[in-house]
Design a protein around this motif. Structure first.
Motif, PDB file in Angstrom:
ATOM      1  N   ILE A  78       0.836  -1.206   0.000  1.00  0.00           N
ATOM      2  CA  ILE A  78       0.000   0.000   0.000  1.00  0.00           C
ATOM      3  C   ILE A  78       0.869   1.253   0.000  1.00  0.00           C
ATOM      4  CG2 ILE A  78      -1.676   1.343   1.339  1.00  0.00           C
ATOM      5  CD1 ILE A  78      -2.878  -1.336   2.248  1.00  0.00           C
ATOM      6  N   THR A  79       1.967   1.238   0.760  1.00  0.00           N
ATOM      7  CA  THR A  79       2.875   2.381   0.774  1.00  0.00           C
ATOM      8  C   THR A  79       3.508   2.593  -0.597  1.00  0.00           C
ATOM      9  OG1 THR A  79       3.334   2.007   3.125  1.00  0.00           O
ATOM     10  CG2 THR A  79       4.907   3.356   1.900  1.00  0.00           C
ATOM     11  N   ALA A  80       3.899   1.504  -1.251  1.00  0.00           N
ATOM     12  CA  ALA A  80       4.457   1.618  -2.602  1.00  0.00           C
ATOM     13  C   ALA A  80       3.407   2.165  -3.569  1.00  0.00           C
ATOM     14  CB  ALA A  80       4.954   0.250  -3.075  1.00  0.00           C
ATOM     15  N   ALA A  81       2.155   1.755  -3.401  1.00  0.00           N
ATOM     16  CA  ALA A  81       1.082   2.265  -4.253  1.00  0.00           C
ATOM     17  C   ALA A  81       0.861   3.762  -4.019  1.00  0.00           C
ATOM     18  CB  ALA A  81      -0.211   1.487  -4.007  1.00  0.00           C
ATOM     19  N   GLU A  82       0.998   4.204  -2.768  1.00  0.00           N
ATOM     20  CA  GLU A  82       0.870   5.634  -2.470  1.00  0.00           C
ATOM     21  C   GLU A  82       1.937   6.442  -3.204  1.00  0.00           C
ATOM     22  OE1 GLU A  82      -0.981   5.749   2.032  1.00  0.00           O
ATOM     23  OE2 GLU A  82       1.171   5.441   1.782  1.00  0.00           O
ATOM     24  N   VAL A  83       3.166   5.969  -3.151  1.00  0.00           N
ATOM     25  CA  VAL A  83       4.258   6.660  -3.835  1.00  0.00           C
ATOM     26  C   VAL A  83       4.026   6.646  -5.343  1.00  0.00           C
ATOM     27  CG1 VAL A  83       6.738   6.602  -4.299  1.00  0.00           C
ATOM     28  CG2 VAL A  83       5.904   6.185  -1.980  1.00  0.00           C
ATOM     29  N   TRP A  84       3.600   5.514  -5.875  1.00  0.00           N
ATOM     30  CA  TRP A  84       3.344   5.378  -7.308  1.00  0.00           C
ATOM     31  C   TRP A  84       2.243   6.333  -7.752  1.00  0.00           C
ATOM     32  CZ3 TRP A  84      -0.916   2.812  -9.833  1.00  0.00           C
ATOM     33  CH2 TRP A  84      -0.742   2.652 -11.212  1.00  0.00           C
ATOM     34  N   VAL A  85       1.148   6.416  -6.982  1.00  0.00           N
ATOM     35  CA  VAL A  85       0.031   7.291  -7.328  1.00  0.00           C
ATOM     36  C   VAL A  85       0.480   8.758  -7.317  1.00  0.00           C
ATOM     37  CG1 VAL A  85      -2.177   8.192  -6.434  1.00  0.00           C
ATOM     38  CG2 VAL A  85      -1.824   5.748  -6.643  1.00  0.00           C
ATOM     39  N   TYR A  86       1.363   9.101  -6.402  1.00  0.00           N
ATOM     40  CA  TYR A  86       1.835  10.486  -6.317  1.00  0.00           C
ATOM     41  C   TYR A  86       2.540  10.917  -7.608  1.00  0.00           C
ATOM     42  CZ  TYR A  86       4.259  14.657  -4.766  1.00  0.00           C
ATOM     43  OH  TYR A  86       4.734  15.929  -4.670  1.00  0.00           O
ATOM     44  N   TYR A  87       3.260  10.004  -8.215  1.00  0.00           N
ATOM     45  CA  TYR A  87       4.013  10.339  -9.423  1.00  0.00           C
ATOM     46  C   TYR A  87       3.218  10.170 -10.726  1.00  0.00           C
ATOM     47  CZ  TYR A  87       8.166  10.920  -6.636  1.00  0.00           C
ATOM     48  OH  TYR A  87       9.073  11.370  -5.716  1.00  0.00           O
ATOM     49  N   LEU A  88       1.993   9.691 -10.653  1.00  0.00           N
ATOM     50  CA  LEU A  88       1.150   9.585 -11.841  1.00  0.00           C
ATOM     51  C   LEU A  88       0.591  10.962 -12.207  1.00  0.00           C
ATOM     52  CD1 LEU A  88      -1.040   6.394 -11.306  1.00  0.00           C
ATOM     53  CD2 LEU A  88       0.784   6.716 -12.966  1.00  0.00           C
ATOM     54  N   GLU A  89       0.793  11.361 -13.439  1.00  0.00           N
ATOM     55  CA  GLU A  89       0.299  12.669 -13.876  1.00  0.00           C
ATOM     56  C   GLU A  89      -1.231  12.694 -13.963  1.00  0.00           C
ATOM     57  OE1 GLU A  89       1.874  15.538 -14.313  1.00  0.00           O
ATOM     58  OE2 GLU A  89       3.714  14.572 -13.625  1.00  0.00           O
ATOM     59  N   GLY A  90      -1.832  11.611 -14.408  1.00  0.00           N
ATOM     60  CA  GLY A  90      -3.278  11.562 -14.570  1.00  0.00           C
ATOM     61  C   GLY A  90      -4.052  11.518 -13.264  1.00  0.00           C
ATOM     62  N   ALA A  91      -3.391  11.221 -12.171  1.00  0.00           N
ATOM     63  CA  ALA A  91      -4.075  11.071 -10.882  1.00  0.00           C
ATOM     64  C   ALA A  91      -4.029  12.339 -10.038  1.00  0.00           C
ATOM     65  CB  ALA A  91      -3.463   9.915 -10.102  1.00  0.00           C
ATOM     66  N   ARG A  92      -3.503  13.428 -10.580  1.00  0.00           N
ATOM     67  CA  ARG A  92      -3.362  14.668  -9.798  1.00  0.00           C
ATOM     68  C   ARG A  92      -4.695  15.195  -9.282  1.00  0.00           C
ATOM     69  NH1 ARG A  92       1.531  15.010  -7.887  1.00  0.00           N
ATOM     70  NH2 ARG A  92       3.088  14.750  -9.498  1.00  0.00           N
ATOM     71  N   ASP A  93      -5.747  15.075 -10.081  1.00  0.00           N
ATOM     72  CA  ASP A  93      -7.049  15.587  -9.660  1.00  0.00           C
ATOM     73  C   ASP A  93      -7.649  14.772  -8.524  1.00  0.00           C
ATOM     74  OD1 ASP A  93      -6.831  17.518 -11.616  1.00  0.00           O
ATOM     75  OD2 ASP A  93      -8.007  16.375 -13.075  1.00  0.00           O
ATOM     76  N   TYR A  94      -7.278  13.522  -8.430  1.00  0.00           N
ATOM     77  CA  TYR A  94      -7.855  12.622  -7.423  1.00  0.00           C
ATOM     78  C   TYR A  94      -6.840  12.210  -6.361  1.00  0.00           C
ATOM     79  CZ  TYR A  94     -11.209  12.287 -11.202  1.00  0.00           C
ATOM     80  OH  TYR A  94     -12.101  12.582 -12.186  1.00  0.00           O
ATOM     81  N   LEU A  95      -5.733  12.942  -6.266  1.00  0.00           N
ATOM     82  CA  LEU A  95      -4.639  12.548  -5.381  1.00  0.00           C
ATOM     83  C   LEU A  95      -5.060  12.518  -3.907  1.00  0.00           C
ATOM     84  CD1 LEU A  95      -1.673  11.752  -5.258  1.00  0.00           C
ATOM     85  CD2 LEU A  95      -1.120  14.172  -4.980  1.00  0.00           C
ATOM     86  N   ILE A  96      -5.716  13.566  -3.440  1.00  0.00           N
ATOM     87  CA  ILE A  96      -6.096  13.631  -2.030  1.00  0.00           C
ATOM     88  C   ILE A  96      -7.074  12.515  -1.666  1.00  0.00           C
ATOM     89  CG2 ILE A  96      -7.282  15.014  -0.283  1.00  0.00           C
ATOM     90  CD1 ILE A  96      -5.953  17.466  -1.498  1.00  0.00           C
ATOM     91  N   PRO A  97      -8.160  12.294  -2.424  1.00  0.00           N
ATOM     92  CA  PRO A  97      -9.059  11.197  -2.048  1.00  0.00           C
ATOM     93  C   PRO A  97      -8.395   9.818  -2.093  1.00  0.00           C
ATOM     94  CG  PRO A  97     -10.153  12.650  -3.601  1.00  0.00           C
ATOM     95  CD  PRO A  97      -8.735  13.085  -3.516  1.00  0.00           C
ATOM     96  N   ILE A  98      -7.511   9.602  -3.078  1.00  0.00           N
ATOM     97  CA  ILE A  98      -6.843   8.299  -3.184  1.00  0.00           C
ATOM     98  C   ILE A  98      -5.918   8.080  -1.987  1.00  0.00           C
ATOM     99  CG2 ILE A  98      -5.147   6.977  -4.509  1.00  0.00           C
ATOM    100  CD1 ILE A  98      -6.361   8.240  -7.046  1.00  0.00           C
ATOM    101  N   LEU A  99      -5.110   9.090  -1.660  1.00  0.00           N
ATOM    102  CA  LEU A  99      -4.209   8.954  -0.511  1.00  0.00           C
ATOM    103  C   LEU A  99      -4.990   8.856   0.796  1.00  0.00           C
ATOM    104  CD1 LEU A  99      -1.322  11.385  -1.496  1.00  0.00           C
ATOM    105  CD2 LEU A  99      -1.389   8.890  -1.665  1.00  0.00           C
ATOM    106  N   PHE A 100      -6.111   9.542   0.857  1.00  0.00           N
ATOM    107  CA  PHE A 100      -6.975   9.461   2.038  1.00  0.00           C
ATOM    108  C   PHE A 100      -7.514   8.039   2.211  1.00  0.00           C
ATOM    109  CE2 PHE A 100     -10.838  10.764   4.464  1.00  0.00           C
ATOM    110  CZ  PHE A 100     -10.171  11.404   5.502  1.00  0.00           C
TER     111      PHE A 100
END
Length: 115
Positions: free
Chosen positions: A42-64
């Motif tokens: 899950i921690t690796a997925a958090e780091v991966w999601v942070y670096y995805l350009e397409g996920a910027r709009d949904y970054l806070i809900p995903i990390l939450f």
């Protein structure tokens, strides 16, 4: 006292061996390792999601969402809440609900979600 329960250290009863209750059971080292691996993934997925350009709009809900999952796993397994009385679980859930509500109120007050 019934012969199906054993006296606990503070006068609490827990089911005797072979009972159907949850009290007294603790996870094995294998289960701890499994949960630690899941937390690492899950921690690796958090780091991966942070670096995805397409996920910027949904970054806070995903990390939450990831943080809620990690919190739940740690509380249930490493704090043994899964194996204790349901009353303790209710206290933790109420505290978590209160914390999430407060966090969302602060975010809404700071207008984080308004473009």
């Amino acid at each position: 006292m019934s012969d199906t329960h054993l006296e606990g250290p503070i006068g609490q009863t827990e089911p005797a061996r072979g009972g159907r209750g949850r009290a007294g059971r603790h996870p094995s080292p294998k289960e701890y390792i499994r949960i630690a691996i899941i937390l690492g993934v899950i921690t690796a997925a958090e780091v991966w999601v942070y670096y995805l350009e397409g996920a910027r709009d949904y970054l806070i809900p995903i990390l939450f969402l990831f943080s809620i999952i990690k919190f739940t796993l740690v509380v249930m397994w490493f704090m043994h809440l899964k194996f204790d009385s349901r009353t303790y679980a209710r206290f933790f859930v109420m505290g978590l609900a209160l914390a999430i509500t407060l966090y969302l109120v602060v975010l809404l007050t700071l207008q984080v979600f308004s473009g």
